[in-house]
Each structure stands twice: as structure tokens, then as C-alpha cells.
Design a protein around this motif. Structure first.
Motif, PDB file in Angstrom:
ATOM      1  N   TYR A  19      -0.579   8.718 -11.560  1.00 52.94           N
ATOM      2  CA  TYR A  19      -0.261   7.718 -11.586  1.00 52.94           C
ATOM      3  C   TYR A  19      -0.430   6.730 -12.849  1.00 52.94           C
ATOM      4  N   TYR A  62       0.881  -1.003   0.275  1.00 52.44           N
ATOM      5  CA  TYR A  62       0.075   0.387   0.127  1.00 52.44           C
ATOM      6  C   TYR A  62       1.237   1.260  -0.381  1.00 52.44           C
ATOM      7  N   SER A  63       0.200   2.135  -0.239  1.00 55.74           N
ATOM      8  CA  SER A  63       1.604   3.939  -0.411  1.00 55.74           C
ATOM      9  C   SER A  63       0.197   4.487  -1.468  1.00 55.74           C
ATOM     10  N   GLY A  64       0.394   5.923  -0.705  1.00 57.10           N
ATOM     11  CA  GLY A  64      -0.461   6.755  -1.066  1.00 57.10           C
ATOM     12  C   GLY A  64       0.392   8.459  -1.026  1.00 57.10           C
ATOM     13  N   GLN A  88      -8.790   7.754  -2.281  1.00 58.98           N
ATOM     14  CA  GLN A  88      -9.451   7.743  -0.913  1.00 58.98           C
ATOM     15  C   GLN A  88     -10.955   7.919   0.261  1.00 58.98           C
ATOM     16  N   PHE A 122      -2.585   1.309  -4.403  1.00 62.62           N
ATOM     17  CA  PHE A 122      -1.782   2.435  -4.457  1.00 62.62           C
ATOM     18  C   PHE A 122      -3.404   3.483  -4.558  1.00 62.62           C
ATOM     19  N   SER A 123      -2.855   5.132  -3.964  1.00 60.12           N
ATOM     20  CA  SER A 123      -4.610   5.790  -2.906  1.00 60.12           C
ATOM     21  C   SER A 123      -4.191   6.880  -3.956  1.00 60.12           C
ATOM     22  N   VAL A 124      -5.046   7.478  -4.081  1.00 56.82           N
ATOM     23  CA  VAL A 124      -4.796   9.594  -4.001  1.00 56.82           C
ATOM     24  C   VAL A 124      -5.492  10.015  -3.023  1.00 56.82           C
ATOM     25  N   VAL A 125      -4.915  10.149  -1.757  1.00 56.70           N
ATOM     26  CA  VAL A 125      -5.322  10.213  -0.342  1.00 56.70           C
ATOM     27  C   VAL A 125      -5.616  11.698  -0.179  1.00 56.70           C
ATOM     28  N   ASP A 166      -5.623   2.921   6.216  1.00 61.74           N
ATOM     29  CA  ASP A 166      -5.432   3.034   5.139  1.00 61.74           C
ATOM     30  C   ASP A 166      -4.558   2.024   5.645  1.00 61.74           C
TER      31      ASP A 166
END
Ligand code: ADP
Ligand code: NA
Length: 330
Positions: A68, A7-9, A83, A40-43, A137
Motif C-alpha cells: 500500500y 474506506y476501503s481494504g 484491521q 485503508f485497512s489490511v483486513v 468496517d
């Protein structure tokens, strides 16, 4: 065999990502998506811990997602989502808030830095609880690996502590994640003040290479990058931060070692070297830029991709949240 979770963002806090975000995060994410089941999140929930204009936030969120994809995160392989499209982030964060010590949260150095920068009146409780949301998250996806910058190391430590605490109090629920910090060489510095890292909150815009800059602008910024009077292309972070930074970029994008770069440009001036760096950066960024602009031309298609991916994220997140709710007595 199932692949380990990642997981990352990033926050949607600017119109464009910059060379640091690209080299320090996106390039690594792209490589890792082969070996991991990556989320992969746009937080955007994190982004509103500082004031945002609603229309601009919506636009920046789309633009970040487009970058991304343009950088090589494949929405049919990785789960690439926004997110706020997954309500479980906020729901789990609430539960985790109740097992986080006030003193423990107060020790987070990023909060101390940011709150002193904004002043007590402009600081909100959301900013204080930011690391707990970040823990949610990560834990929602039973994440094993979290590729993040060095400045997030303390937050991942908190995440591990909260996961262990919850597991021991309520029974095994969360996977304990590990931070994966990129090598120092993936850290990119400001072109005008090469002692500080490239950041969207930098003072001089001439020091930031935006992924969506026009090639001519990128080239000009690199040609005007601060160097030194020595005229020798050599890696020395302490005494030659400007030249070293350009070498890092060149190295990250070509795979050449610092020694090989020093050899290649031995006896040549900085002008030649900068021209070569600009060429490599433009060649790398230009296809990313045009792909991102293409994606942004078709917002309906981008929204469709994000909706499909949010559905996958929701499925995984809801399963974790259901287990958590059951364990705490809901
Ligand atoms: P910024 O510092 O511009 O606000 P963020 O903190 O939102 O950027 O970082 C998003 C991601 O990009 C993180 O993984 C972070 O480690 C990485 N990153 C940000 N700036 C740099 C940089 N100058 N060099 C390398 N990686 C960076
Ligand atoms: Na996907």
C-alpha cells in the motif's frame, strides 16, 4: 472544511498483490486520498474466514501494508492500518449481526459462490457473516464513499440497509455510504485465460502479474500472454480478450485511449506491442517493488507506522462504537 470519509481494504491473502489489485484498486486509492479523509485497512479478520497459517498471515499482512505504502498511500495523510489492531470492527459486527436477517445474509452471492467452492464442511460461520463484518468496517468510520470492485456491490447495498435499519430503530447513528465502482477499463484479466479476471486464486501462475515479481519475470509473462491469430492491435473484449486486456493495462498506465493505442501499433505485430506493454508495466512496478522491499527490510519501522495509524483509526472507531453501545442499551 473537513474532507468526506472514504474506506476501503484488501485481504492479506498472498505474498504479493497483483496487477488487478494495483490498477483496479491501489491506483484509484492513491488518487482519491487527495480529496478524501481516507481509511485503508489490511483486513486480516476477513482473511481468517478461510484457513491461514499464523506465521504466514502475519507476514502477508506486513507485506500487504508495505505494498500500500510503496504504491503511494501515504501513512501521514491517509489512515493505513491493520484491521485486527482496531477491536471495534469485531465489536460493531456483533451488534450488526443481531439486526441482520438470516435470509438476508443467505442471499449474498459471494457466500454462495465461496461456500459451494469449499464445500459445506469447510465453510464456517465467519464466512457467512463476512458481509456483516464488512458493514462494520465501513460504518465505524462514518464513511461516505467506498471504492470497491463490482463483486462487492451487493455487500455495500447490505451495509446501507443495515445502517438505515439501525438509524430508524435506535436513532441517527450512521452515515449512509455509497459504493464507487471503478470503470470497466480498470478491470484486469488473466494473461493466460483472459476471459477470467486476474485473481490470486488463478490456476496458472503464468497468468498473474505480481507487483513484487522481478522485472525479468514480468516481461516474460507479458511476452507469453495469450493473444489471437489476427495480428491486429484493436480493442474487442468479446473476440480479442487477450489483446484487449494488454491494451487496458497499457491504457491505465499511460493514459492513452484504446484508439490511440490502436493507431500507435497499426501495422506492427503483437511482439512489438507486448514489448511496449512490458516496458510500461516494468517502469511502473519496479519503483513500487523496490520501495516495498525496502520497507520490509525494516519491520520495526513498518510496525511503528502501523501502530501510529491504528491509534488514529481506534480514535474514530471508538467514538462510533460508544454511540452504538449507548443506543442499544449497554
Ligand atoms: P483477488 O480477486 O485476487 O482475491 P481481492 O478480491 O482481494 O483480489 O481484491 C482486492 C481489490 O482489488 C478489490 O478492490 C478488487 O476490486 C480489486 N481487484 C481484484 N482483482 C482485480 C482485477 N483483476 N482487476 C481489477 N481490480 C481487481
Ligand atoms: Na495516516
Amino acid at each position: 472544511m473537513t474532507k468526506p470519509r472514504l474506506y476501503s481494504g484488501m485481504q492479506p491473502s498472498a505474498d504479493s498483490l497483483h496487477a488487478g489489485n494495483y490498477i483496479g484498486a491501489l491506483v484509484q486509492w492513491k488518487q482519491m486520498q487527495e480529496d478524501y479523509d481516507a481509511f485503508f485497512s489490511v483486513v486480516d479478520l476477513h482473511a481468517i474466514t478461510v484457513p491461514q497459517d499464523p506465521a504466514e498471515l502475519r507476514e502477508k499482512t506486513r507485506r500487504t501494508a508495505a505494498q500500500y505504502i510503496a504504491a503511494g498511500i501515504e501513512p501521514s495523510r491517509s489512515t493505513l492500518y491493520v484491521q485486527s489492531h482496531v477491536p471495534a470492527h469485531a465489536q460493531l459486527a456483533w451488534v450488526l449481526n443481531t439486526i441482520t436477517g438470516f435470509g438476508e445474509a443467505s442471499r449474498m452471492t459471494q457466500f454462495k459462490d465461496k461456500s459451494s467452492r469449499y464445500g459445506a464442511d469447510a465453510t464456517n460461520v465467519g464466512l457467512f457473516a463476512y458481509p456483516v463484518l464488512m458493514a462494520a468496517d465501513i460504518l465505524l468510520y462514518q464513511t461516505e464513499v467506498v471504492p470497491v470492485g463490482d463483486d462487492q456491490r451487493q455487500h455495500v447495498e447490505l451495509t446501507r440497509d443495515l445502517a438505515e435499519r439501525f438509524n430508524s430503530r435506535f436513532g441517527d447513528t450512521f452515515t449512509i455510504p455509497k459504493a464507487q465502482i471503478p470503470a470497466d477499463s480498470a478491470r484486469i484479466y488473466d494473461l493466460q485465460t483472459p476471459e477470467s479476471k486476474m485473481s490470486k486464486s488463478a490456476e496458472s501462475p503464468a497468468g498473474i502479474l505480481w507487483l513484487l515479481d522481478e522485472p525479468k519475470v514480468t516481461q516474460k509473462k507479458i511476452m507469453r500472454a495469450v493473444t489471437d491469430n489476427e495480428g491486429v492491435v484493436a480493442y474487442d473484449r468479446e473476440n480479442k480478450p487477450g489483446v484487449s486486456n494488454l491494451m487496458s493495462m497499457y491504457s491505465a498506465l499511460t493514459g492513452a485511449s484504446h484508439e490511440a493505442i490502436a493507431d500507435e501499433f497499426a501495422g506492427r505485430g503483437y511482439g512489438d506491442f507486448k514489448k511496449a506493454v512490458a516496458e510500461v508495466v516494468v517502469a511502473e512496478f519496479e519503483p513500487v517493488r523496490s520501495r516495498a522491499l525496502e520497507l520490509l527490510h525494516d519491520p520495526a519501522e513498518l510496525d511503528r507506522l502501523l501502530a501510529v495509524n491504528a491509534a488514529r483509526a481506534n480514535e474514530v472507531a471508538e467514538a462510533t462504537l460508544a454511540a452504538v453501545y449507548e443506543r442499544v442499551g449497554f
